[in-house]
Motif scaffolding. Structure first.
Motif, PDB file in Angstrom:
ATOM      1  N   LEU A 220       0.832  -1.213   0.000  1.00  0.00           N
ATOM      2  CA  LEU A 220       0.000   0.000   0.000  1.00  0.00           C
ATOM      3  C   LEU A 220       0.860   1.255   0.000  1.00  0.00           C
ATOM      4  O   LEU A 220       0.538   2.230  -0.678  1.00  0.00           O
ATOM      5  N   VAL A 221       1.956   1.228   0.766  1.00  0.00           N
ATOM      6  CA  VAL A 221       2.846   2.391   0.767  1.00  0.00           C
ATOM      7  C   VAL A 221       3.382   2.621  -0.636  1.00  0.00           C
ATOM      8  O   VAL A 221       3.407   3.753  -1.145  1.00  0.00           O
ATOM      9  N   ALA A 222       3.780   1.531  -1.282  1.00  0.00           N
ATOM     10  CA  ALA A 222       4.283   1.652  -2.654  1.00  0.00           C
ATOM     11  C   ALA A 222       3.200   2.225  -3.563  1.00  0.00           C
ATOM     12  O   ALA A 222       3.473   3.072  -4.428  1.00  0.00           O
ATOM     13  N   VAL A 225       2.991   5.924  -3.115  1.00  0.00           N
ATOM     14  CA  VAL A 225       4.104   6.584  -3.795  1.00  0.00           C
ATOM     15  C   VAL A 225       3.842   6.645  -5.300  1.00  0.00           C
ATOM     16  O   VAL A 225       4.108   7.666  -5.951  1.00  0.00           O
ATOM     17  N   ALA A 226       3.295   5.566  -5.828  1.00  0.00           N
ATOM     18  CA  ALA A 226       2.993   5.544  -7.267  1.00  0.00           C
ATOM     19  C   ALA A 226       1.954   6.601  -7.615  1.00  0.00           C
ATOM     20  O   ALA A 226       2.078   7.327  -8.601  1.00  0.00           O
ATOM     21  N   MET A 227       0.926   6.712  -6.764  1.00  0.00           N
ATOM     22  CA  MET A 227      -0.164   7.649  -7.073  1.00  0.00           C
ATOM     23  C   MET A 227       0.277   9.105  -6.978  1.00  0.00           C
ATOM     24  O   MET A 227      -0.379   9.988  -7.529  1.00  0.00           O
ATOM     25  N   LEU A 228       1.367   9.331  -6.249  1.00  0.00           N
ATOM     26  CA  LEU A 228       1.886  10.700  -6.141  1.00  0.00           C
ATOM     27  C   LEU A 228       2.117  11.318  -7.508  1.00  0.00           C
ATOM     28  O   LEU A 228       1.974  12.523  -7.683  1.00  0.00           O
ATOM     29  N   VAL A 229       2.520  10.502  -8.482  1.00  0.00           N
ATOM     30  CA  VAL A 229       2.891  11.079  -9.773  1.00  0.00           C
ATOM     31  C   VAL A 229       1.863  10.836 -10.870  1.00  0.00           C
ATOM     32  O   VAL A 229       2.061  11.262 -11.997  1.00  0.00           O
ATOM     33  N   PRO A 265      -2.731  11.445  -1.955  1.00  0.00           N
ATOM     34  CA  PRO A 265      -1.424  10.754  -1.968  1.00  0.00           C
ATOM     35  C   PRO A 265      -0.344  11.544  -1.253  1.00  0.00           C
ATOM     36  O   PRO A 265       0.378  11.001  -0.408  1.00  0.00           O
ATOM     37  N   ILE A 268      -1.035  11.549   2.589  1.00  0.00           N
ATOM     38  CA  ILE A 268      -0.689  10.282   3.252  1.00  0.00           C
ATOM     39  C   ILE A 268       0.827  10.127   3.306  1.00  0.00           C
ATOM     40  O   ILE A 268       1.400   9.753   4.326  1.00  0.00           O
TER      41      ILE A 268
ATOM     42  N   LEU B  64      -8.712   7.161  -3.024  1.00  0.00           N
ATOM     43  CA  LEU B  64      -7.575   6.982  -3.934  1.00  0.00           C
ATOM     44  C   LEU B  64      -7.973   6.091  -5.103  1.00  0.00           C
ATOM     45  O   LEU B  64      -7.658   6.379  -6.259  1.00  0.00           O
ATOM     46  N   LYS B 271       3.064  17.740 -16.733  1.00  0.00           N
ATOM     47  CA  LYS B 271       1.652  18.101 -16.548  1.00  0.00           C
ATOM     48  C   LYS B 271       1.393  19.560 -16.885  1.00  0.00           C
ATOM     49  O   LYS B 271       0.295  20.048 -16.662  1.00  0.00           O
ATOM     50  N   LEU B 321       7.537   6.968 -12.155  1.00  0.00           N
ATOM     51  CA  LEU B 321       6.694   6.280 -11.184  1.00  0.00           C
ATOM     52  C   LEU B 321       7.382   5.006 -10.717  1.00  0.00           C
ATOM     53  O   LEU B 321       7.515   4.748  -9.521  1.00  0.00           O
ATOM     54  N   VAL B 325       8.807   4.197  -6.903  1.00  0.00           N
ATOM     55  CA  VAL B 325       8.325   3.056  -6.128  1.00  0.00           C
ATOM     56  C   VAL B 325       9.503   2.172  -5.749  1.00  0.00           C
ATOM     57  O   VAL B 325       9.620   1.726  -4.599  1.00  0.00           O
TER      58      VAL B 325
END
Lengths: 391, 333
Positions: A220-222, A225-229, A265, A268, B64, B271, B321, B325
């Protein structure tokens, strides 16, 4: 270590100068807009904003007061006295009061014939005297001092002049068509819930990700981090369709939800990074004493995380206040009642691109609030940035 | 209903709802579902503790999932169908149409130019500012002023720079500082900078560089201060000059941070929308992908091609991304 000290002082001037140049370069554009917003339309049209800092030399034409109403007879001579800048008993602007006349004349062919305080002989005993501040004495016989006032050409230096009229017009004039006051409140309406709600949701999630053991936590943490971008551009059409389907349509509720989703994101991520760093002993002691996770969170972790909460709140505030795209897609409908400031400014750039007094003032109304937040809360902003990017 | 009133209600309902949800769901879990009493106390406590994280996470995960994860897949689906033909599957046709659109290639080319120039320039200026301001007494004030544009909206910055680039007819005084300087230096006639193809892209990039330099400076300045003193002292003892110290001792030690700054700005660049939208709206060959996408989605109402363009942006973001990660996972171990 002598040589080190020597080298430093040798470079010091270069460093000071380069930093000064860099700062000037960075401040100059904003300063231009700020200064322009305090100038009148005429001033903006006739000179660059940098000229506003310095006294302006202007050539103007005045007429003395009308002899019919103002002349007085003194010892057989008719006299009109007054001040060139005073019309109907009062000076027009503060700049006029402070203007300093450097030369004047009575003919358009020689507008700088006389210096201040000099007396001009207009022929056959008619004289005119103009002082530095615009006071004049015009005297002559009955015939000469009659009809219209005497024309006077003046070369004067007036000090910098600034006005608040643009702000009055943009913000408080009920007739104005720019609607910045309304847009200001709309922006505020968008911003506040969109800042508060994600903090709350994110804080609970961050606590779970930082201090609770469960399978899939690392994953979930990963994912966060992915959703940040993930570019929010992808979300526009699917979510607008969704909002329309569930009946929210375009409006405040939609834009609040969207900002909440897009802000989560970072919220969190920031809060989790901060909470992980809290001392383990405090939390374990509390648990040993029988505190539940809910109590640990609300009584210990949340108060201790205040700096991180403040950091994110500032980020989210700046981001929602300055946002254009999300508001255009999720909020602003064809009625235009819910327009925000950024959108309004873009509109003005299109329709009134040359009217810099309106454009500059509107832009500064919108920029002012983030700037105040920035300068008062810079500490938290920097801390948040560091927590968010330096690993 | 007055929007301010509506906002107040939203805050109360939103905050109250969140707090109420977390409080009541915990209460429900502990008192009703798995009470910590009776014959199964131990098992119940364990079960409650296994469920609780998901109670804490649920609202965030839901939001999310709905606002960021679902749209990625939905956009991909939309890019493969034709909405006007009743949502029929058309495969790669939208992409093919997009590849035949010269505006797309222009946007792609410009975006790559932005990607090459803006992160590099912002990081370089940021590094320079960080290194210089750390050495002087009024450094903090200088930093504050260079950092300030971060608080200014892209739209606000667009207005600010529109004034800088403003051009008036040759016979009247120039009010844009760039043209005023240009005329002072002996320019023949005022230039409308934003309409000069190719170069106008650079003038737009300046706006973003202006905004992002402060960000780079703040982070790099913290990194510079984190460098162990001894390494620098050792270099001085060995007779290194200030430039050698900077490039051979300091920069290698903050290389990791430089990469982070670079990638963060890269994402912002990918973006970038507001600046182009407000200043040129993609005219005079300044189109970029995000504005191209907006054009297709909301002006041309062509969801297929718009979604395809959005997927291209997603594709460009993906390497960063994955890298982020990967780093986050490495750090957690």
């Amino acid at each position: 270590m002598d040589n080190i000290a020597g080298k430093k002082s040798g470079l010091t001037w270069a460093v000071h100068l380069s930093v000064a140049a860099l700062v000037l370069l960075w401040v100059f554009p904003t300063l231009g807009l700020l200064v322009s917003s305090f100038r009148t339309t005429d001033q903006i049209r006739t000179s660059g904003w940098w000229a506003a800092m310095f006294p302006a030399v202007q050539n103007e034409v005045f007429r003395t007061a009308n002899p019919g109403a103002f002349r007085v007879e003194r010892e057989g001579v008719f006299v009109v006295e007054g001040n060139l800048y005073v019309v109907d008993g009062r000076a027009e602007t503060a700049a006029d009061v402070a203007a300093v006349i450097s030369a004047w004349g009575v003919s358009s062919r020689d507008i700088a014939a006389f210096g201040p305080g000099e007396t001009a002989d207009l022929g056959e005993g008619e004289t005119l005297q103009v002082a530095e501040n615009g006071d004049y004495i015009w005297s002559g016989n009955d015939d000469q001092i009659s009809g219209r006032g005497q024309r006077v050409f003046v070369t004067a230096e007036s000090p910098p002049e600034f006005t608040l009229a643009n702000y009055r017009g943009v913000l408080f004039d009920p007739r104005n068509r720019e609607g910045m006051a309304k847009a200001f409140f709309n922006t505020l309406t968008v911003t506040i819930p969109a800042t508060i709600i994600p903090i709350l949701i994110a804080a609970f999630a961050a606590y779970a990700l930082a201090w609770m053991e469960f399978p899939g936590r690392a994953l979930l943490v990963a994912a966060v981090v992915a959703m940040l971008v993930v570019p929010l551009q992808l979300a526009l059409i699917p979510l607008l369709t969704l909002h329309n389907q569930i009946g929210i349509g375009k409006g405040y509720l939609g834009v609040w939800l969207a900002h909440t989703g897009f802000g989560l994101p970072l919220a969190i991520y920031l809060l989790r990074n901060y909470m992980v760093g809290l001392p383990r002993e405090i939390i374990e002691c509390a648990k040993v004493d029988g505190a539940t996770d809910f109590q640990v969170f609300t009584k210990i972790v949340l108060p201790l995380s205040f700096p991180a909460l403040a950091s994110f709140a500032i980020f989210q505030f700046l981001w929602t206040w300055n946002d254009l795209l999300v508001a255009m897609v999720f909020l602003i409908d064809s009625s235009g009642q819910t327009t925000v400031m950024t959108r309004q400014i873009v509109e003005l750039m299109g329709t009134r691109g040359g009217d810099w007094e309106i454009l500059a003032t509107s832009a500064f109304v919108s920029i002012a609030v983030p700037l105040i937040v920035f300068f008062t809360m810079q500490r938290y902003l920097v801390r948040g940035l560091l927590a968010g990017s330096v690993k | 209903m007055n929007p301010a009133f509506q906002a107040l209600i939203t805050i109360i309902v939103g905050v109250g709802g969140c707090v109420g949800y977390f409080y009541l769901s915990n209460l429900f879990l502990d008192r009703v579902l798995f009470p910590a009493r009776g014959p199964n106390t131990g098992r119940n406590i364990n079960r409650a503790n296994a469920v609780r994280p998901w109670l804490f996470l649920f609202p965030a995960l839901f939001a999310l999932g709905l606002y960021l994860a679902y749209p990625v897949f939905e956009t991909f689906r939309l890019s493969l169908i034709d909405r006007n033909a009743g949502g029929a599957f058309v495969g790669a046709e939208n992409y093919a149409r997009m590849l035949n659109d010269p505006k797309f290639w222009e946007a792609l080319r410009n975006n790559f130019m932005w990607l090459l120039i803006v992160p590099a320039a912002s990081t370089a200026f940021g590094l320079l500012a960080a290194q210089l301001t750390d050495r002087i007494g009024w450094g903090n004030i200088a930093k504050s002023l260079i950092f300030m544009p971060m608080a200014i909206s892209f739209v606000g910055a667009a207005v600010i720079f529109k004034l800088v680039y403003d051009a008036r007819p040759e016979d009247v005084a120039q009010i844009g500082i760039l043209n005023a300087v240009y005329m002072q230096l002996g320019g023949a006639a005022p230039v409308t900078w934003l309409t000069v193809p190719f170069w106008n892209n650079l003038f737009l990039m300046v706006v973003l560089i202006w905004i992002q330099t402060g960000f780079a400076m703040v982070i790099l300045s913290a990194a510079l201060r984190g460098i162990p003193e001894e390494t620098i002292e050792a270099a001085i003892v060995d007779g290194a000059n200030p430039f050698q110290i900077f490039f051979k001792i300091k920069v290698p030690q903050i290389a990791g941070t430089i990469v982070v700054v670079w990638t963060t700005i890269t994402i912002v660049v990918l973006k970038v929308f507001d600046i182009v939208f407000a200043m040129t709206n993609g005219q005079w060959e300044t189109q970029v992908l995000a504005n191209f996408m907006y054009d297709k989605l909301f002006r041309a109402n062509d969801w297929g091609m718009g979604s395809a363009a959005a997927m291209v942006i997603m594709l460009l973001v993906t390497p960063i991304l994955v890298w982020n990660v990967y780093n986050a996972r490495k750090e957690m171990r």
